[in-house]
Structure formats: C-alpha cells, structure tokens
Design an enzyme around this catalytic site. Structure first.
Site, PDB file in Angstrom:
ATOM      1  N   HIS A  24       0.650  -1.186   0.226  1.00 53.24           N
ATOM      2  CA  HIS A  24       0.051  -0.052   0.057  1.00 53.24           C
ATOM      3  C   HIS A  24       0.912   1.054   0.027  1.00 53.24           C
ATOM      4  O   HIS A  24       0.961   2.133   0.910  1.00 53.24           O
ATOM      5  CB  HIS A  24      -0.729   0.166   1.330  1.00 53.24           C
ATOM      6  CG  HIS A  24      -2.105  -0.842   1.046  1.00 53.24           C
ATOM      7  ND1 HIS A  24      -3.081  -1.079   2.133  1.00 53.24           N
ATOM      8  CD2 HIS A  24      -2.898  -1.484  -0.024  1.00 53.24           C
ATOM      9  CE1 HIS A  24      -4.131  -1.746   1.748  1.00 53.24           C
ATOM     10  NE2 HIS A  24      -3.757  -2.099   0.513  1.00 53.24           N
ATOM     11  N   HIS A  80     -11.700  -9.068  -5.627  1.00 55.06           N
ATOM     12  CA  HIS A  80     -11.332  -7.870  -5.497  1.00 55.06           C
ATOM     13  C   HIS A  80     -10.378  -7.286  -6.414  1.00 55.06           C
ATOM     14  O   HIS A  80      -9.677  -8.101  -6.952  1.00 55.06           O
ATOM     15  CB  HIS A  80     -10.454  -8.138  -4.010  1.00 55.06           C
ATOM     16  CG  HIS A  80     -10.125  -7.013  -3.631  1.00 55.06           C
ATOM     17  ND1 HIS A  80     -10.590  -5.625  -3.425  1.00 55.06           N
ATOM     18  CD2 HIS A  80      -8.936  -6.806  -2.548  1.00 55.06           C
ATOM     19  CE1 HIS A  80      -9.772  -4.905  -2.754  1.00 55.06           C
ATOM     20  NE2 HIS A  80      -8.855  -5.406  -2.147  1.00 55.06           N
ATOM     21  N   GLU A  82      -8.388  -4.708  -6.340  1.00 57.12           N
ATOM     22  CA  GLU A  82      -7.089  -4.107  -6.102  1.00 57.12           C
ATOM     23  C   GLU A  82      -6.008  -4.579  -6.620  1.00 57.12           C
ATOM     24  O   GLU A  82      -5.994  -5.768  -6.992  1.00 57.12           O
ATOM     25  CB  GLU A  82      -6.951  -4.076  -4.440  1.00 57.12           C
ATOM     26  CG  GLU A  82      -6.035  -2.935  -3.758  1.00 57.12           C
ATOM     27  CD  GLU A  82      -5.659  -3.219  -2.363  1.00 57.12           C
ATOM     28  OE1 GLU A  82      -6.577  -3.632  -1.444  1.00 57.12           O
ATOM     29  OE2 GLU A  82      -5.035  -2.477  -1.895  1.00 57.12           O
ATOM     30  N   ASP A  84      -3.202  -5.648  -6.217  1.00 56.25           N
ATOM     31  CA  ASP A  84      -2.364  -6.838  -6.142  1.00 56.25           C
ATOM     32  C   ASP A  84      -2.862  -8.051  -6.207  1.00 56.25           C
ATOM     33  O   ASP A  84      -2.336  -9.224  -6.332  1.00 56.25           O
ATOM     34  CB  ASP A  84      -2.025  -6.866  -4.437  1.00 56.25           C
ATOM     35  CG  ASP A  84      -3.184  -6.409  -3.528  1.00 56.25           C
ATOM     36  OD1 ASP A  84      -4.021  -5.693  -3.933  1.00 56.25           O
ATOM     37  OD2 ASP A  84      -3.030  -7.238  -2.430  1.00 56.25           O
ATOM     38  N   HIS A 146     -12.077  -5.252   2.340  1.00 57.28           N
ATOM     39  CA  HIS A 146     -12.144  -3.559   2.864  1.00 57.28           C
ATOM     40  C   HIS A 146     -12.134  -2.781   1.573  1.00 57.28           C
ATOM     41  O   HIS A 146     -11.924  -1.383   1.983  1.00 57.28           O
ATOM     42  CB  HIS A 146     -10.546  -3.539   3.291  1.00 57.28           C
ATOM     43  CG  HIS A 146      -9.407  -3.875   2.304  1.00 57.28           C
ATOM     44  ND1 HIS A 146      -8.376  -2.893   2.153  1.00 57.28           N
ATOM     45  CD2 HIS A 146      -9.360  -4.681   1.724  1.00 57.28           C
ATOM     46  CE1 HIS A 146      -7.849  -3.149   1.057  1.00 57.28           C
ATOM     47  NE2 HIS A 146      -8.116  -4.457   0.689  1.00 57.28           N
ATOM     48  N   ASP A 165      -8.656 -11.292   0.748  1.00 54.88           N
ATOM     49  CA  ASP A 165      -7.909 -10.522   1.931  1.00 54.88           C
ATOM     50  C   ASP A 165      -8.213 -10.879   3.156  1.00 54.88           C
ATOM     51  O   ASP A 165      -7.227 -11.032   4.011  1.00 54.88           O
ATOM     52  CB  ASP A 165      -8.066  -9.001   1.639  1.00 54.88           C
ATOM     53  CG  ASP A 165      -7.192  -8.359   0.391  1.00 54.88           C
ATOM     54  OD1 ASP A 165      -5.960  -9.037  -0.012  1.00 54.88           O
ATOM     55  OD2 ASP A 165      -7.358  -7.306  -0.026  1.00 54.88           O
ATOM     56  N   TYR A 193      -1.874  -7.921  10.011  1.00 51.72           N
ATOM     57  CA  TYR A 193      -2.969  -7.557   8.545  1.00 51.72           C
ATOM     58  C   TYR A 193      -3.956  -7.174   9.070  1.00 51.72           C
ATOM     59  O   TYR A 193      -4.281  -5.845   8.533  1.00 51.72           O
ATOM     60  CB  TYR A 193      -2.954  -8.904   7.678  1.00 51.72           C
ATOM     61  CG  TYR A 193      -3.432  -8.566   6.575  1.00 51.72           C
ATOM     62  CD1 TYR A 193      -2.887  -8.350   5.343  1.00 51.72           C
ATOM     63  CD2 TYR A 193      -4.933  -8.416   6.297  1.00 51.72           C
ATOM     64  CE1 TYR A 193      -3.194  -7.901   4.001  1.00 51.72           C
ATOM     65  CE2 TYR A 193      -5.491  -8.170   5.206  1.00 51.72           C
ATOM     66  CZ  TYR A 193      -4.769  -7.798   4.005  1.00 51.72           C
ATOM     67  OH  TYR A 193      -5.273  -7.494   2.825  1.00 51.72           O
ATOM     68  N   HIS A 226      -3.399 -13.670   0.531  1.00 52.35           N
ATOM     69  CA  HIS A 226      -1.990 -13.537   0.836  1.00 52.35           C
ATOM     70  C   HIS A 226      -1.514 -14.451   1.939  1.00 52.35           C
ATOM     71  O   HIS A 226      -2.290 -14.889   2.948  1.00 52.35           O
ATOM     72  CB  HIS A 226      -1.901 -12.090   1.546  1.00 52.35           C
ATOM     73  CG  HIS A 226      -2.158 -10.892   0.504  1.00 52.35           C
ATOM     74  ND1 HIS A 226      -1.333 -10.602  -0.459  1.00 52.35           N
ATOM     75  CD2 HIS A 226      -3.284 -10.169   0.460  1.00 52.35           C
ATOM     76  CE1 HIS A 226      -1.842  -9.479  -1.065  1.00 52.35           C
ATOM     77  NE2 HIS A 226      -3.194  -9.203  -0.396  1.00 52.35           N
TER      78      HIS A 226
HETATM   79 FE   FE2 Z   1      -7.231  -5.297  -0.638  1.00 53.87          FE
HETATM   80 FE   FE2 Z   2      -4.630  -7.925  -1.104  1.00 50.72          FE
END
Ligand code: FE2
Ligand code: FE2
Length: 397
Positions: A24, A80, A82, A84, A146, A165, A193, A226
C-alpha cells in the site's frame, strides 16, 4: 514454476514476493515479504480465482501452464480489484481474451477504471451460484471489507472458502498452509494484517461473519489471497477475527514519540517510569526508529496511547505527523490518551497532536504536557505523574 495442488483438481497458481518490504505504498511494512495467491480449478469450466500483482503476471501464468494452457481459462473470479489481485489480468487476458470475469457490480466498474479495456464482465451478487461443471461456486459479497468491490467465493462441493484479503497475512514462505509454519508467526502476521488494514471495518466484519455463520456452510479450508491458507483449523482464524472485530482492549499503554534533541525522549522516559511503577504493561517507541506496522499492531489491543513530539516549524515532526494521520484513519474506538512534547517558542505541535488524537476518537484524559526546550526536575516529575495517572485509569478499565 509449478502449480501447487491444494485439493483434487484445484491448484495454487500464485506468486511469492520474497523481497517486498512495503505494501500500500509505504503504509505497511512487510518484514516477511508477501504472496499473491491465485487458484485454478479444473472442471468443465477452467476457472481462475483471483490473479496476482502485475509484476508477477509471468510467474502466475507459468504456474497455470504447468497444469493447463492459459488459453483454456474461460472463467475468472475477481473477488477484489485491488491491483495486488487484478494487476496480472491484462497480461493473462492476452492468452484468454474471451474469458468471462465475474465479480461484484463495483468490481466491474473498478476494473474499467483501472485497465481501460473492454472486458467480458458479468456482475454477481450474494447468493448467486455459478456452475463450473461438477462443482459450484457460491458468491458472497463483503462490501468494505475492505473495498466496496470485495467478495468471497465458496466452492460448495470441496467446502473451500476463497476469502481473498480476509484471513490473509503478508508472509512469504515456500509453504502454502497454516500447519506448515510456526503458529506464533502465523498469528502475528494475521494480526498485523487485521490491525493495519481491517481495523476500521470491525463492525462490518462482525456483521459479515455473523451472516456467514448463519449460512451454515461447512468450511474445510480457507484459501486466502495473501500468505498461508487455513486447512488445519479454519475456525481458528474466524474466531480470532471475531475477537478482534469486538475491539477489546487490554490494560496496556503504548507511548510513541519523535524527538529532535532528546527533550521529548526524556519526557517519554519519565512517563513510562510512572507507568512501570504502577505495574501496567507498556511499550515505548521512537517512531523515527521503528516501523509503523509493528507499532500499530501493539496499539491494537492497548487501552491507552500517549503520543509526543518536539515542535518543528510550527508543527509536529514529520515521522510523527505521518504516523498520527495513519492512526487517525484506523479510527481506534474505546481508547484513552494524551499528548506531550517540547518546544522553543511555539507549542503548536503538542496541541496538534492532541487534536489528532481527538479526531481519531481517542478520549483525552490528561491536559497536553509541554516544556520549553528541556524539562526541569519539576516537569520530569509531572511526566512521571502523568504516566501513573494514565496507568491508574487503564487499570480501572
Ligand atoms: Fe485489498
Ligand atoms: Fe490484497
């Protein structure tokens, strides 16, 4: 790069980022690196669940190719968006341009904004079932856990929850499962996390966990996006999340400061002496010397925060400003605290620290303590007494 089997005809095809030390941007220190987990299901539909961060697209595609040609993928679940987890999609879609991508409505909008290319996207919602052939995916939206687009996917026949996540950790290892690594490290990284990324969403997490429990779906494995997946005891992490989302605190105080010439550090030393003499557990950090992620993890279960800074150019020292802004964004609830520090001719920094604590939702229990240039004996005694007072309040609960 080989795929790793996690169940019959289900493979881990993710990537291990051994050298990542930040996530991030610079907001999260990944001391143990991280992994981006993607999963391949071989059924009538060749399905990829999530993808990896863009720079690791080659590694993911190589792992996919160790099982099946990437051209054969016809279904992609985007739990998700995002980067990553979606960054490798444009590269992958060069091989399977007609693959249909399933995700929440917000995921469809987000992918367009990220990648500016026409996608074969279909929006799904909680309760939708997607047949892969002999297997079925049940989709569960978890908005704001999130991001607004966030979703989980549950593979009904294999009882695997692809949780994205949620329940994950930034932890690069050659192992893939919870029972293959030291439990203490696993729970520490899982907690870090949660504290640094999911803390602000505690109420929502509690609600969603209750909804998932109500669904009464048997969970044999939680496959995260992750770090390690949970096959030995998936309920261990669910129970941990339940505790964490209840936002409970311990009688513990974290003192964080930044100093220019040691005066604020001296004050901090006396404050923790007071806390120590009162018999309350505490941690002391110079934020300029410590990574923020570990400090936040320590603050996560602490009842009180005492924060200090020297004044600098009419404000708080830069490392402390950055730290306080991050803390504010986490919205810690049910905490108490106060501010302290030294100054030469303008004590604005200390007032600003107190203001940010208030904005973060921390109840101020002692007036900000400031000294000019360096504390004298009486001022050091006041610091000691401050520590004792906050310790007494923490002990009261
Ligand atoms: Fe995320
Ligand atoms: Fe992630």
């Amino acid at each position: 790069m080989q795929a790793v089997p996690i169940a019959k005809n289900i493979w881990w095809v993710g990537a291990i980022d051994w050298t990542a030390r930040h996530f991030h941007g610079q907001t999260y220190t990944t001391q143990r690196g991280t992994t981006y987990n993607a999963y391949l299901i071989l059924d009538e539909k060749i399905t990829l669940i999530d993808a990896v961060y863009g720079p690791f697209a080659g590694e993911m595609i190589q792992r996919i190719r160790s099982v099946v040609p990437a051209e054969k993928i016809d279904t992609i679940i985007a739990n998700h968006i995002e980067p990553d987890h979606s960054g490798a999609l444009p590269e992958l879609l060069k091989f399977c341009p007609n693959a249909r991508i399933y995700g929440s409505e917000r995921a469809g909008q987000g992918l367009e904004h990220y990648y500016h290319q026409k996608l074969n996207f279909q929006a799904v919602k909680t309760g939708d079932l997607l047949s892969l052939g002999r297997r079925t995916l049940r989709l569960i939206e978890i908005p704001m856990i999130h991001w607004p687009d966030s979703m989980m996917s549950y593979l009904v026949e294999d009882q695997i929850l692809f949780s994205n996540d949620t329940f994950g950790q930034h932890y690069a290892t050659s192992e893939r499962f919870d029972d293959e690594v030291p439990q203490e490290t696993l729970m520490e990284e899982t907690g870090k996390y949660y504290a640094n990324i999911l803390w602000p969403f505690g109420n929502l997490i509690a609600q969603r966990l209750a909804e998932i429990e109500k669904m009464a779906i048997p969970i044999r494995m939680i496959a995260t996006s992750h770090g390690l997946s949970w096959r030995k005891d998936p309920w261990k992490v669910i129970e941990a999340y339940k505790r964490w989302s209840a936002n409970e605190t311990k009688p513990k105080i974290v003192v964080v400061y930044e100093t220019m010439y040691g005066s604020t550090a001296k004050m901090a030393g006396k404050i923790v002496e007071g806390i120590s003499d009162a018999g309350v557990p505490f941690k002391l950090y110079d934020i300029a010397q410590t990574d923020r992620t570990s400090v936040i993890y320590d603050m996560f279960d602490a009842k009180a925060y005492i924060v200090g800074s020297s004044n600098h150019d009419g404000g708080i020292l830069p490392n402390m400003v950055s730290f306080m802004e991050f803390l504010k964004g986490l919205h810690p609830k049910n905490r108490i605290g106060c501010a302290f520090g030294s100054y030469g001719w303008s004590g604005v920094a200390i007032m600003k620290l107190e203001a940010i604590l208030k904005e973060a939702g921390v109840a101020i229990v002692h007036p900000a303590l400031s000294v000019v240039y360096a504390p004298d004996d009486a001022q050091l005694t006041a610091c000691y007494e401050l520590g004792k007072k906050v310790a007494a309040l923490v002990q009261k609960g």
